[in-house]
Design an enzyme around this catalytic site. Structure first.
Site, PDB file in Angstrom:
ATOM      1  N   ASP A  39      -6.159   5.172 -14.248  1.00 17.11           N
ATOM      2  CA  ASP A  39      -4.733   4.965 -13.956  1.00 17.11           C
ATOM      3  C   ASP A  39      -4.100   4.066 -15.017  1.00 17.11           C
ATOM      4  O   ASP A  39      -3.522   3.022 -14.703  1.00 17.11           O
ATOM      5  CB  ASP A  39      -4.570   4.345 -12.565  1.00 17.11           C
ATOM      6  CG  ASP A  39      -3.164   4.516 -12.010  1.00 17.11           C
ATOM      7  OD1 ASP A  39      -2.433   5.395 -12.511  1.00 17.11           O
ATOM      8  OD2 ASP A  39      -2.793   3.782 -11.082  1.00 17.11           O
TER       9      ASP A  39
ATOM     10  N   ALA B 142      -1.160  -2.376  -1.780  1.00 14.33           N
ATOM     11  CA  ALA B 142      -1.304  -3.823  -1.892  1.00 14.33           C
ATOM     12  C   ALA B 142      -0.148  -4.419  -2.676  1.00 14.33           C
ATOM     13  O   ALA B 142       0.670  -3.706  -3.260  1.00 14.33           O
ATOM     14  CB  ALA B 142      -2.626  -4.167  -2.590  1.00 14.33           C
TER      15      ALA B 142
ATOM     16  N   LYS C 263      -4.622 -10.003  -5.328  1.00 13.24           N
ATOM     17  CA  LYS C 263      -4.249  -8.681  -4.840  1.00 13.24           C
ATOM     18  C   LYS C 263      -4.555  -8.644  -3.348  1.00 13.24           C
ATOM     19  O   LYS C 263      -5.718  -8.789  -2.942  1.00 13.24           O
ATOM     20  CB  LYS C 263      -5.032  -7.603  -5.594  1.00 13.24           C
ATOM     21  CG  LYS C 263      -4.638  -6.174  -5.248  1.00 13.24           C
ATOM     22  CD  LYS C 263      -5.416  -5.190  -6.129  1.00 13.24           C
ATOM     23  CE  LYS C 263      -5.038  -3.746  -5.822  1.00 13.24           C
ATOM     24  NZ  LYS C 263      -5.772  -2.793  -6.704  1.00 13.24           N
TER      25      LYS C 263
ATOM     26  N   SER D 201       4.393  -4.974  -6.275  1.00 11.56           N
ATOM     27  CA  SER D 201       4.074  -4.448  -4.952  1.00 11.56           C
ATOM     28  C   SER D 201       3.974  -2.934  -5.027  1.00 11.56           C
ATOM     29  O   SER D 201       4.770  -2.286  -5.699  1.00 11.56           O
ATOM     30  CB  SER D 201       5.150  -4.864  -3.937  1.00 11.56           C
ATOM     31  OG  SER D 201       4.837  -4.387  -2.641  1.00 11.56           O
TER      32      SER D 201
END
Length: 338
Positions: free
Chosen positions: A187, A34, A50, A30
Protein backbone atom coordinates in the site's frame (compact mmCIF):
# COMPACT_ATOMS: atom_id res chain seq x y z
CA UNK A 1 -10.26 11.19 22.51
CA UNK A 2 -11.98 9.67 25.55
CA UNK A 3 -12.73 6.61 23.42
CA UNK A 4 -9.14 6.52 22.14
CA UNK A 5 -7.89 6.60 25.72
CA UNK A 6 -10.29 3.80 26.64
CA UNK A 7 -9.04 1.55 23.82
CA UNK A 8 -5.37 2.20 24.70
CA UNK A 9 -5.79 1.61 28.43
CA UNK A 10 -8.02 -1.44 27.97
CA UNK A 11 -5.76 -3.14 25.43
CA UNK A 12 -2.43 -2.29 27.08
CA UNK A 13 -3.78 -2.95 30.58
CA UNK A 14 -2.19 0.25 31.89
CA UNK A 15 -3.13 3.86 32.44
CA UNK A 16 -2.16 6.21 29.63
CA UNK A 17 0.16 8.12 31.95
CA UNK A 18 2.03 4.91 32.81
CA UNK A 19 3.16 4.57 29.18
CA UNK A 20 3.26 8.06 27.65
CA UNK A 21 4.30 11.43 29.03
CA UNK A 22 2.13 13.13 26.39
CA UNK A 23 -0.48 12.14 23.80
CA UNK A 24 -1.88 14.70 21.38
CA UNK A 25 -5.69 14.40 21.50
CA UNK A 26 -5.95 15.59 17.88
CA UNK A 27 -5.21 12.75 15.43
CA UNK A 28 -2.46 13.13 12.83
CA UNK A 29 -4.48 10.94 10.47
CA UNK A 30 -7.64 8.89 10.48
CA UNK A 31 -8.88 6.03 8.29
CA UNK A 32 -11.59 3.40 8.38
CA UNK A 33 -9.82 0.94 10.67
CA UNK A 34 -7.66 3.15 12.88
CA UNK A 35 -6.40 6.64 13.61
CA UNK A 36 -2.93 7.88 14.53
CA UNK A 37 -1.93 10.19 17.37
CA UNK A 38 1.43 11.84 18.06
CA UNK A 39 2.86 11.03 21.49
CA UNK A 40 5.98 10.93 23.64
CA UNK A 41 7.04 7.90 25.65
CA UNK A 42 8.04 8.22 29.29
CA UNK A 43 11.59 7.48 28.10
CA UNK A 44 11.47 10.58 25.88
CA UNK A 45 11.18 9.13 22.36
CA UNK A 46 8.78 10.79 19.91
CA UNK A 47 6.30 8.19 18.68
CA UNK A 48 2.97 7.77 16.94
CA UNK A 49 0.18 5.59 18.30
CA UNK A 50 -2.03 3.72 15.86
CA UNK A 51 -5.31 3.02 17.66
CA UNK A 52 -7.99 0.73 16.29
CA UNK A 53 -11.45 2.23 16.21
CA UNK A 54 -13.95 0.56 18.56
CA UNK A 55 -16.05 -2.23 17.04
CA UNK A 56 -14.20 -2.34 13.71
CA UNK A 57 -13.39 -6.05 13.84
CA UNK A 58 -16.95 -7.00 14.85
CA UNK A 59 -18.47 -4.97 12.00
CA UNK A 60 -15.94 -6.42 9.56
CA UNK A 61 -16.70 -9.98 10.64
CA UNK A 62 -20.46 -9.45 10.33
CA UNK A 63 -20.19 -7.88 6.89
CA UNK A 64 -17.75 -10.43 5.50
CA UNK A 65 -19.76 -13.39 6.85
CA UNK A 66 -22.81 -11.99 5.06
CA UNK A 67 -20.79 -11.56 1.86
CA UNK A 68 -19.49 -15.13 2.11
CA UNK A 69 -22.98 -16.61 2.55
CA UNK A 70 -24.28 -14.47 -0.31
CA UNK A 71 -21.41 -15.53 -2.57
CA UNK A 72 -22.10 -19.20 -1.87
CA UNK A 73 -25.76 -18.70 -2.75
CA UNK A 74 -24.77 -16.98 -6.00
CA UNK A 75 -22.49 -19.90 -6.85
CA UNK A 76 -25.29 -22.40 -6.19
CA UNK A 77 -27.80 -20.64 -8.46
CA UNK A 78 -25.27 -19.86 -11.23
CA UNK A 79 -24.44 -23.12 -13.04
CA UNK A 80 -21.58 -21.62 -15.04
CA UNK A 81 -19.82 -20.11 -12.03
CA UNK A 82 -16.94 -21.94 -10.41
CA UNK A 83 -17.73 -22.95 -6.83
CA UNK A 84 -14.59 -21.22 -5.56
CA UNK A 85 -14.43 -18.21 -7.88
CA UNK A 86 -16.45 -15.84 -5.68
CA UNK A 87 -16.43 -17.30 -2.17
CA UNK A 88 -12.72 -18.01 -2.48
CA UNK A 89 -12.02 -14.34 -3.20
CA UNK A 90 -14.24 -13.28 -0.29
CA UNK A 91 -12.39 -15.62 2.08
CA UNK A 92 -9.02 -14.35 0.87
CA UNK A 93 -10.09 -10.74 1.31
CA UNK A 94 -11.55 -11.43 4.75
CA UNK A 95 -8.33 -12.99 6.03
CA UNK A 96 -6.31 -10.07 4.69
CA UNK A 97 -8.58 -7.55 6.40
CA UNK A 98 -8.43 -9.48 9.68
CA UNK A 99 -4.64 -9.30 9.45
CA UNK A 100 -4.92 -5.52 9.07
CA UNK A 101 -6.88 -5.45 12.35
CA UNK A 102 -4.13 -7.31 14.21
CA UNK A 103 -1.48 -4.75 15.17
CA UNK A 104 0.69 -7.44 16.73
CA UNK A 105 1.16 -8.82 13.22
CA UNK A 106 1.88 -5.33 11.91
CA UNK A 107 4.55 -4.84 14.59
CA UNK A 108 6.05 -8.15 13.46
CA UNK A 109 6.02 -6.88 9.86
CA UNK A 110 7.96 -3.79 10.95
CA UNK A 111 10.53 -5.98 12.72
CA UNK A 112 10.88 -8.27 9.69
CA UNK A 113 11.25 -5.39 7.22
CA UNK A 114 13.89 -3.71 9.37
CA UNK A 115 15.79 -7.00 9.59
CA UNK A 116 15.60 -7.25 5.79
CA UNK A 117 17.02 -3.72 5.42
CA UNK A 118 19.84 -4.50 7.84
CA UNK A 119 20.62 -7.87 6.25
CA UNK A 120 20.79 -6.37 2.75
CA UNK A 121 22.84 -3.38 3.91
CA UNK A 122 20.19 -0.87 2.78
CA UNK A 123 20.79 2.40 4.61
CA UNK A 124 18.87 4.95 2.54
CA UNK A 125 15.45 3.42 3.22
CA UNK A 126 14.04 2.91 6.71
CA UNK A 127 10.88 1.71 8.41
CA UNK A 128 9.66 2.75 11.87
CA UNK A 129 10.77 0.87 14.95
CA UNK A 130 7.92 -0.82 16.81
CA UNK A 131 7.79 -0.35 20.59
CA UNK A 132 6.44 -3.73 21.68
CA UNK A 133 6.16 -2.77 25.34
CA UNK A 134 3.58 -0.17 24.29
CA UNK A 135 1.80 -2.23 21.63
CA UNK A 136 -0.98 -4.81 21.52
CA UNK A 137 -3.58 -6.15 19.10
CA UNK A 138 -5.44 -2.82 18.90
CA UNK A 139 -2.63 -0.41 19.78
CA UNK A 140 0.64 0.01 17.89
CA UNK A 141 3.30 2.42 19.09
CA UNK A 142 5.95 3.27 16.50
CA UNK A 143 8.90 5.56 15.98
CA UNK A 144 7.76 8.91 14.59
CA UNK A 145 9.14 10.06 11.25
CA UNK A 146 9.42 13.71 10.21
CA UNK A 147 9.28 14.50 6.52
CA UNK A 148 7.05 15.09 3.52
CA UNK A 149 5.21 12.86 1.02
CA UNK A 150 7.20 11.90 -2.05
CA UNK A 151 4.52 13.67 -4.07
CA UNK A 152 5.20 17.05 -2.43
CA UNK A 153 7.14 18.09 -5.52
CA UNK A 154 7.49 21.79 -4.58
CA UNK A 155 9.40 20.99 -1.36
CA UNK A 156 11.49 17.97 -2.34
CA UNK A 157 14.60 20.05 -3.04
CA UNK A 158 14.64 21.13 0.62
CA UNK A 159 15.26 17.51 1.64
CA UNK A 160 17.39 16.10 -1.17
CA UNK A 161 19.42 17.43 -4.13
CA UNK A 162 18.37 14.43 -6.25
CA UNK A 163 14.71 13.31 -5.86
CA UNK A 164 15.14 10.90 -8.79
CA UNK A 165 17.89 9.02 -6.94
CA UNK A 166 15.66 8.76 -3.87
CA UNK A 167 12.88 7.27 -5.98
CA UNK A 168 15.23 4.79 -7.66
CA UNK A 169 16.50 3.71 -4.24
CA UNK A 170 12.93 3.18 -3.08
CA UNK A 171 12.07 1.18 -6.19
CA UNK A 172 15.13 -1.04 -5.83
CA UNK A 173 14.39 -1.63 -2.15
CA UNK A 174 10.80 -2.63 -2.89
CA UNK A 175 11.84 -4.93 -5.73
CA UNK A 176 14.46 -6.53 -3.47
CA UNK A 177 11.80 -7.19 -0.83
CA UNK A 178 9.86 -9.30 -3.34
CA UNK A 179 12.64 -11.88 -3.27
CA UNK A 180 14.54 -11.26 -0.04
CA UNK A 181 11.78 -10.47 2.46
CA UNK A 182 8.86 -12.62 3.61
CA UNK A 183 6.41 -10.06 2.19
CA UNK A 184 6.19 -6.82 0.21
CA UNK A 185 4.61 -3.52 1.23
CA UNK A 186 1.26 -3.54 -0.53
CA UNK A 187 0.00 0.00 0.00
CA UNK A 188 2.67 2.50 -1.07
CA UNK A 189 0.38 5.44 -1.78
CA UNK A 190 1.74 8.92 -1.16
CA UNK A 191 0.75 8.86 2.52
CA UNK A 192 2.87 5.78 3.21
CA UNK A 193 6.15 6.74 1.55
CA UNK A 194 7.94 9.76 3.02
CA UNK A 195 11.05 11.72 2.20
CA UNK A 196 12.60 12.35 5.61
CA UNK A 197 14.48 15.39 6.84
CA UNK A 198 17.82 13.55 6.60
CA UNK A 199 17.21 12.62 2.93
CA UNK A 200 16.32 8.99 3.55
CA UNK A 201 13.10 7.39 2.35
CA UNK A 202 10.67 6.10 4.95
CA UNK A 203 8.20 3.28 4.32
CA UNK A 204 5.36 3.44 6.86
CA UNK A 205 2.10 1.58 7.62
CA UNK A 206 2.79 -2.14 7.22
CA UNK A 207 -0.77 -3.24 7.93
CA UNK A 208 -1.35 -4.28 4.30
CA UNK A 209 1.34 -6.57 2.94
CA UNK A 210 1.43 -9.14 0.16
CA UNK A 211 3.15 -12.46 -0.34
CA UNK A 212 4.36 -13.76 -3.67
CA UNK A 213 6.35 -16.72 -4.92
CA UNK A 214 9.39 -15.97 -7.12
CA UNK A 215 7.83 -17.76 -10.10
CA UNK A 216 4.68 -15.65 -9.84
CA UNK A 217 6.73 -12.43 -9.65
CA UNK A 218 8.61 -13.39 -12.81
CA UNK A 219 5.32 -14.11 -14.55
CA UNK A 220 3.91 -10.83 -13.29
CA UNK A 221 6.88 -8.98 -14.75
CA UNK A 222 6.45 -10.83 -18.03
CA UNK A 223 2.76 -9.92 -18.06
CA UNK A 224 3.49 -6.21 -17.53
CA UNK A 225 6.27 -6.35 -20.13
CA UNK A 226 3.91 -8.09 -22.55
CA UNK A 227 1.26 -5.44 -21.96
CA UNK A 228 3.73 -2.63 -22.68
CA UNK A 229 4.87 -4.36 -25.89
CA UNK A 230 1.42 -5.74 -26.78
CA UNK A 231 3.01 -9.19 -27.09
CA UNK A 232 -0.20 -11.23 -26.96
CA UNK A 233 1.44 -14.64 -26.71
CA UNK A 234 3.58 -13.51 -23.77
CA UNK A 235 0.50 -12.04 -22.07
CA UNK A 236 -1.35 -15.35 -22.51
CA UNK A 237 1.50 -17.45 -21.09
CA UNK A 238 1.89 -15.08 -18.14
CA UNK A 239 -1.83 -15.09 -17.39
CA UNK A 240 -1.77 -18.87 -17.16
CA UNK A 241 1.22 -18.77 -14.80
CA UNK A 242 -0.06 -15.95 -12.62
CA UNK A 243 -3.65 -17.14 -12.51
CA UNK A 244 -4.99 -19.93 -10.35
CA UNK A 245 -6.59 -22.64 -12.47
CA UNK A 246 -7.08 -26.37 -12.21
CA UNK A 247 -7.85 -26.94 -15.88
CA UNK A 248 -5.79 -27.11 -19.06
CA UNK A 249 -5.68 -23.78 -20.88
CA UNK A 250 -5.56 -23.46 -24.67
CA UNK A 251 -2.90 -20.71 -24.83
CA UNK A 252 -3.21 -20.38 -28.61
CA UNK A 253 -6.93 -19.62 -28.33
CA UNK A 254 -6.28 -17.31 -25.38
CA UNK A 255 -3.65 -15.47 -27.44
CA UNK A 256 -6.15 -14.93 -30.26
CA UNK A 257 -8.79 -13.61 -27.83
CA UNK A 258 -6.27 -11.24 -26.22
CA UNK A 259 -5.29 -9.95 -29.67
CA UNK A 260 -8.96 -9.31 -30.46
CA UNK A 261 -9.39 -7.55 -27.13
CA UNK A 262 -6.47 -5.22 -27.81
CA UNK A 263 -7.59 -4.51 -31.35
CA UNK A 264 -10.97 -3.40 -30.01
CA UNK A 265 -9.43 -1.26 -27.27
CA UNK A 266 -7.91 2.17 -27.73
CA UNK A 267 -4.15 2.11 -28.00
CA UNK A 268 -2.82 3.13 -24.58
CA UNK A 269 0.41 2.87 -22.64
CA UNK A 270 -0.31 0.64 -19.60
CA UNK A 271 2.21 2.47 -17.41
CA UNK A 272 0.76 5.93 -16.92
CA UNK A 273 -0.55 8.04 -14.07
CA UNK A 274 -3.02 6.08 -12.01
CA UNK A 275 -5.35 9.05 -11.67
CA UNK A 276 -5.28 10.08 -15.33
CA UNK A 277 -8.09 9.46 -17.80
CA UNK A 278 -5.85 7.03 -19.66
CA UNK A 279 -5.31 5.21 -16.36
CA UNK A 280 -9.06 4.58 -16.25
CA UNK A 281 -8.82 3.02 -19.71
CA UNK A 282 -6.01 0.77 -18.47
CA UNK A 283 -8.05 -0.29 -15.46
CA UNK A 284 -10.91 -1.16 -17.81
CA UNK A 285 -8.52 -3.07 -20.08
CA UNK A 286 -7.12 -5.06 -17.15
CA UNK A 287 -10.64 -5.84 -15.97
CA UNK A 288 -11.45 -7.06 -19.46
CA UNK A 289 -8.34 -9.26 -19.33
CA UNK A 290 -9.45 -10.65 -15.97
CA UNK A 291 -12.92 -11.38 -17.36
CA UNK A 292 -11.35 -13.04 -20.39
CA UNK A 293 -9.20 -15.13 -18.07
CA UNK A 294 -12.30 -16.32 -16.18
CA UNK A 295 -13.70 -17.76 -19.39
CA UNK A 296 -10.58 -19.97 -19.49
CA UNK A 297 -10.87 -20.90 -15.80
CA UNK A 298 -8.15 -18.43 -14.74
CA UNK A 299 -8.58 -16.39 -11.57
CA UNK A 300 -5.85 -13.96 -10.57
CA UNK A 301 -4.76 -14.22 -6.91
CA UNK A 302 -5.03 -11.15 -4.71
CA UNK A 303 -1.22 -10.80 -4.67
CA UNK A 304 -1.40 -10.02 -8.40
CA UNK A 305 -3.85 -7.18 -7.76
CA UNK A 306 -1.68 -5.82 -4.95
CA UNK A 307 1.43 -5.93 -7.12
CA UNK A 308 -0.30 -4.21 -9.99
CA UNK A 309 -1.56 -1.51 -7.63
CA UNK A 310 2.02 -0.76 -6.51
CA UNK A 311 3.16 -0.52 -10.15
CA UNK A 312 0.52 2.12 -10.76
CA UNK A 313 1.64 4.03 -7.66
CA UNK A 314 5.28 3.83 -8.76
CA UNK A 315 4.40 4.99 -12.23
CA UNK A 316 2.82 8.07 -10.71
CA UNK A 317 6.05 8.85 -8.86
CA UNK A 318 8.14 8.19 -11.97
CA UNK A 319 5.92 10.51 -14.03
CA UNK A 320 6.47 13.27 -11.46
CA UNK A 321 10.16 12.85 -10.69
CA UNK A 322 11.78 11.03 -13.64
CA UNK A 323 9.31 11.31 -16.54
CA UNK A 324 11.64 9.75 -19.12
CA UNK A 325 12.51 6.67 -17.05
CA UNK A 326 11.24 3.21 -18.03
CA UNK A 327 11.02 0.93 -14.99
CA UNK A 328 11.48 -2.16 -17.14
CA UNK A 329 14.55 -1.08 -19.12
CA UNK A 330 16.41 1.45 -16.95
CA UNK A 331 19.74 -0.05 -15.86
CA UNK A 332 19.48 1.71 -12.49
CA UNK A 333 16.42 -0.37 -11.60
CA UNK A 334 17.15 -3.85 -10.28
CA UNK A 335 14.06 -6.01 -10.72
CA UNK A 336 15.50 -8.96 -8.77
CA UNK A 337 14.25 -11.58 -11.21
CA UNK A 338 17.10 -14.01 -10.71
Amino acid sequence: FARVREVIESDLGRKLEEVYSHVDPQPLASASIAQVHAATLLSGEDVVIKVQKPGVEAVLTTDMNFMFVLSRLIELVSPGLSRESVSGMVSELYQSMLDECDFIKEAGNLDAFNRFLQREGIQDVIAPKAYHQASSKKVLTMERFYGIPLTDYDNLDKYTPDPALVLITGLNTWFASLMQCDFFHADLHSGNIMLLEDGRLGFIDFGLVGHIQPAIWKAMFALMDGLSKQDYEEIARSMVTVGMTSQEVDTAALTRDIRNLFERAAEVDPLVLVDADVGNEINALLMDLAELGKSYGIRFPRSFTLLLKQFLYFDRYVEMLVPNMDIFSDERIHLMLE
